[in-house]
Every structure is written in structure tokens, then in C-alpha cells.
Design an enzyme around this catalytic site. Structure first.
Site, PDB file in Angstrom:
ATOM      1  N   ASP A 178      -1.169  -2.529  -8.287  1.00 48.30           N
ATOM      2  CA  ASP A 178      -2.536  -2.940  -7.944  1.00 48.30           C
ATOM      3  C   ASP A 178      -2.900  -4.267  -8.568  1.00 48.30           C
ATOM      4  O   ASP A 178      -3.798  -4.963  -8.091  1.00 48.30           O
ATOM      5  CB  ASP A 178      -3.525  -1.860  -8.360  1.00 48.30           C
ATOM      6  CG  ASP A 178      -3.404  -0.693  -7.398  1.00 48.30           C
ATOM      7  OD1 ASP A 178      -2.458   0.100  -7.557  1.00 48.30           O
ATOM      8  OD2 ASP A 178      -4.212  -0.620  -6.451  1.00 48.30           O
TER       9      ASP A 178
ATOM     10  N   ARG B 182     -13.984  -0.931  -5.707  1.00 48.62           N
ATOM     11  CA  ARG B 182     -12.927  -0.479  -6.621  1.00 48.62           C
ATOM     12  C   ARG B 182     -12.514  -1.671  -7.489  1.00 48.62           C
ATOM     13  O   ARG B 182     -12.319  -2.765  -6.980  1.00 48.62           O
ATOM     14  CB  ARG B 182     -11.704   0.061  -5.845  1.00 48.62           C
ATOM     15  CG  ARG B 182     -12.012   1.321  -5.048  1.00 48.62           C
ATOM     16  CD  ARG B 182     -10.744   1.952  -4.498  1.00 48.62           C
ATOM     17  NE  ARG B 182      -9.996   2.677  -5.524  1.00 48.62           N
ATOM     18  CZ  ARG B 182      -8.776   3.171  -5.333  1.00 48.62           C
ATOM     19  NH1 ARG B 182      -8.163   2.997  -4.179  1.00 48.62           N
ATOM     20  NH2 ARG B 182      -8.166   3.830  -6.296  1.00 48.62           N
TER      21      ARG B 182
ATOM     22  N   ARG C  82      -6.762   2.935   1.502  1.00 49.61           N
ATOM     23  CA  ARG C  82      -6.379   2.729   0.105  1.00 49.61           C
ATOM     24  C   ARG C  82      -5.014   2.062   0.044  1.00 49.61           C
ATOM     25  O   ARG C  82      -4.352   1.877   1.069  1.00 49.61           O
ATOM     26  CB  ARG C  82      -6.447   4.024  -0.728  1.00 49.61           C
ATOM     27  CG  ARG C  82      -6.147   5.326  -0.069  1.00 49.61           C
ATOM     28  CD  ARG C  82      -4.710   5.594   0.264  1.00 49.61           C
ATOM     29  NE  ARG C  82      -3.817   5.280  -0.824  1.00 49.61           N
ATOM     30  CZ  ARG C  82      -2.591   4.878  -0.670  1.00 49.61           C
ATOM     31  NH1 ARG C  82      -2.070   4.728   0.565  1.00 49.61           N
ATOM     32  NH2 ARG C  82      -1.824   4.603  -1.685  1.00 49.61           N
TER      33      ARG C  82
HETATM   34  O1  MRU Z   1      -5.693   4.827  -5.588  1.00 45.24           O
HETATM   35  P1  MRU Z   1      -4.759   4.281  -4.542  1.00 45.24           P
HETATM   36  O2  MRU Z   1      -4.206   5.327  -3.649  1.00 45.24           O
HETATM   37  O3  MRU Z   1      -5.377   3.123  -3.795  1.00 45.24           O
HETATM   38  O4  MRU Z   1      -3.554   3.700  -5.393  1.00 45.24           O
HETATM   39  C1  MRU Z   1      -2.529   3.049  -4.726  1.00 45.24           C
HETATM   40  C2  MRU Z   1      -1.444   2.589  -5.618  1.00 45.24           C
HETATM   41  O5  MRU Z   1      -1.468   2.741  -6.801  1.00 45.24           O
HETATM   42  C3  MRU Z   1      -0.342   1.813  -4.937  1.00 45.24           C
HETATM   43  O6  MRU Z   1       0.875   2.019  -5.578  1.00 45.24           O
HETATM   44  C4  MRU Z   1      -0.681   0.309  -4.971  1.00 45.24           C
HETATM   45  O7  MRU Z   1      -1.979   0.080  -4.500  1.00 45.24           O
HETATM   46  C5  MRU Z   1       0.281  -0.498  -4.196  1.00 45.24           C
HETATM   47  S1  MRU Z   1       0.153  -0.236  -2.457  1.00 45.24           S
HETATM   48  C6  MRU Z   1       1.329  -1.208  -1.705  1.00 45.24           C
END
Ligand code: MRU
Length: 358
Positions: A245, A97, A54
Site C-alpha cells: 500500500d 483510507r 479495495r
Molecule cells: O485493505 P485492502 O484489502 O485494501 O488491502 C489490500 C492490500 O493490502 C494489498 O496487498 C495492496 O493494496 C496491494 S494491491 C495490488
């Protein structure tokens, strides 16, 4: 000999000889470090959906290796048949996702490469796909380092830094994005005091950020999500660094649920909020935050997943969006590998891409 820490493992790797995508199963951290090898489309899709791998950049790299491995399994005599099957697998992985744009960004980059090789034999196309996936991984390391240098220029030794979720090495291939200034500063004796939000409901801050920073010897204090106002009101935080993201063209930013709460509180206490964003996370085709698809996740993540027993009444309604949008006016700067974009973001983000393409 110094002991091996979580930072000595690769977040995402390719075992080409055994046709496997190799990842740390992040759902088991910090208690168990389990390295898993994924071979089928379903295994890779599940690993992304279930957050075994993730963080936007790591998802992109996993998808790039993943589509290469699935392309290797395609049985086809000619390019047209090969490409048709390639696109089907690409769309399948892309559905894992919706919010992190790095997933489609990496898959589209692999797709463009595939199309550019249409006159070549399939083994040559596969070789080129492998090289492209490796390049995506290597670029991620350089990009994170550059973000770290620009981020470091925004803070000073001894500063308090708050971060939310995990935008660390475990979310990338090295350094992280939001943690890159922290790691570089740590190497240079900056003695930061870092506050890591636990990040409900999946606890990426507690399980991953606190774990990796603590393993690196960084001064990190874990706080519950509802404590960020307290540490800011106490004057303990000089800057917030978070990852993202997807950044929309106007600077609105989707990141882990709770980021917009942190940014709103930070505004109240005059603490600058910096979004650390590789250009692969900036989506100029998404005009504003309202256009970003926010992933909704299952109720059990909130009611029982991290508890010994269920902590909410059976049948209660649950709202579980995985991300929220931080409005651009709450953001002091967007830290990219090409420099720090400042408001108005509609202009500065375009300039970042001009710099990238020049
Ligand atoms: O649901 P996740 O754990 O994938 O969410 C991750 C985040 O929100 C991070 O802050 C984002 O992906 C940036 S990672 C460098």
C-alpha cells in the site's frame, strides 16, 4: 462457449453516459457477483472505506474516476469557483483510507491536470479530467503486466509461491501486482503451486485471491494465516510475492496486516520475499515505515463480521490495524514496472525513479 468467470469483469469502470463509477462489490465475493453503480461523493467514499473497491491501485483508479464524476456535478461559472469545489471533493475522497498512497497519488495527479488547464473553459477541463482518469486505468494494466514479467524472472517452473491478502486482478485493473507473475507463468505453462493466506480479519485471501486464481485454473491451496510457517518449513514455498500500500524511501513497506509475520517467517526459512509495487505506490516523501499512517478499523470486523454469531465476549478490547510494516531488511526485492530494486533501497528506489523520468 466457456463460462464467464470473475476475471471477465472489470474491477473498476466508468459509465460516462450515466455519470457512474461501476465496480464489483467485493464485500459480496465469492458468493455473489454484484455490480454496483456509484454516483455521489458519499457513495464513492463509502465504497472505498467499506472495501467494496479495495487494493491500492484499484482505489487509485476509482478515485480518479470518482473525482471526474464529482467535477461534472460542480456548478460554477468561473475556474476559481470550480477549482475551490474540486479541491473540497478531492479532500473528501482522500479521507476515505489513509495508508494506500495510490489514493492521494491519483487525486493529486487529477488536481495537477486541473490546475494546468486553468485557462480553458470548464467543459474542456472536464474532458481532460476524463482522459486523465482513463489514462490512469490503462497505465495500471501496462504497469501490472511489466511487474509480472520482472516477477516471473525471479522464479522457475514448478515453484511454490505464497501470497498474502489480495494483490490480484480484483485489486487492480488487470493481472494484479503480486499475482501478475502467477498469471503470466500460468499462461506459459509454469505450473506454479500457489498458497493463499486467508488474511484475517477481512479474508481477502480466501474470498478474493483463492477465488480469482482458482477461477483462472491456477493450482492454489488456501491456508489459514497461522500455517505459513508450516508450508515454508515443509519446503513447499520458493518465493513470497505480496503487494503493498505504500513503500517508504528506505524500502520499508506497508501491506495488509500479517505481511510482516510472513516475511519474518520467510527469513527464518530462507524464502525470498518480493514486494510487487507500481511506482505509484512508492512514496519517496515518506522516509521510513515509522512515518506511514496505519489505518485502524472497527472492532466488529474481528469479533463478528464474518461469523454467523459473535465469536468474542461482548465488551472485550480489540486492536485492529489494517496494515503492518515489513522492515526493508526482510525484503529480497521490490518489483516495479521499471525493474527489481534491491538493497540498499535508498539508492535503488531513486534509480527506479530516474529510469521512470528519463
Ligand atoms: O485493505 P485492502 O484489502 O485494501 O488491502 C489490500 C492490500 O493490502 C494489498 O496487498 C495492496 O493494496 C496491494 S494491491 C495490488
Amino acid at each position: 462457449m466457456s463460462e464467464k468467470t470473475i476475471l471477465d469483469y472489470e474491477t473498476v469502470a466508468l459509465d460516462d453516459e450515466n455519470s457512474a463509477l461501476v465496480i464489483i462489490d467485493q464485500t459480496k465475493l465469492p458468493g455473489t457477483t454484484e455490480i454496483i453503480r456509484l454516483k455521489t461523493g458519499e457513495e464513492i467514499w463509502d465504497a472505498i472505506y467499506l472495501l467494496k473497491v479495495r487494493g491500492a491501485p484499484a482505489i487509485g483508479v476509482a478515485a480518479a474516476f470518482g473525482i471526474y464524476l464529482l467535477a461534472k456535478q460542480i456548478e460554477a461559472e468561473d475556474y476559481e469557483t470550480f477549482y475551490q469545489k474540486f479541491v473540497k471533493q478531492k479532500e473528501y475522497l482522500n479521507s476515505a483510507r489513509p495508508t494506500a498512497v495510490n489514493l492521494s497519488w491519483a487525486l493529486n495527479r487529477m488536481d495537477r491536470l486541473c490546475q494546468s488547464k486553468k485557462d480553458e473553459k470548464i467543459p474542456a477541463i472536464l474532458e481532460a479530467l476524463k482522459e486523465e482518469a482513463i489514462a490512469i486505468k490503462e497505465e495500471d494494466i501496462q504497469v501490472c503486466k511489466a511487474i509480472g514479467e520482472y516477477g516471473l524472472s525471479l522464479v522457475k517452473p514448478g515453484d511454490g509461491i505464497l501470497t498474502h491478502c489480495n494483490a490480484g486482478q480484483l485489486a487492480t485493473c488487470k493481472y494484479g501486482t503480486a499475482t501478475a507473475p502467477i498469471y503470466l507463468g500460468h499462461e506459459r505453462g509454469y505450473n506454479f503451486r500457489v498458497f493463499a493466506d486467508e488474511t484475517r480479519p477481512l479474508l481477502q485471501g480466501a474470498r478474493l485471491t483463492a477465488y480469482e486464481l482458482h477461477s483462472a485454473g491456477v493450482d492454489v491451496t488456501l491456508i489459514c494465516d497461522n500455517m505459513s510457517a508450516t508450508v515454508m518449513r515443509n519446503g513447499w514455498v520458493n518465493a513470497v510475492f505480496v503487494g503493498c500500500d505504500r513503500v517508504a524511501a528506505n524500502g520499508d513497506t506497508a501491506n495488509k496486516i500479517g505481511t510482516s509475520v510472513v516475511a519474518t517467517v520467510a527469513k527464518r526459512y530462507n524464502v525470498p520475499v518480493y514486494i510487487c509495487a507500481p511506482t505509484s505506490t512508492i512514496d519517496m516523501n515518506t522516509p521510513t515505515g515509522a512515518d506511514i499512517t496505519i489505518e485502524q478499523r472497527p472492532a466488529h470486523e474481528v469479533t463478528e463480521m464474518w461469523y454467523k454469531e459473535r465469536m468474542a465476549p461482548e465488551g472485550v478490547k480489540v486492536f485492529n490495524p489494517a496494515f503492518d510494516v515489513t522492515d526493508h531488511d526482510l525484503i529480497a526485492g521490490i518489483v516495479t514496472e521499471y525493474g527489481v530494486a534491491r538493497a540498499p533501497y535508498t539508492e535503488s528506489l531513486k534509480e527506479i525513479f530516474q529510469k521512470k523520468n528519463s
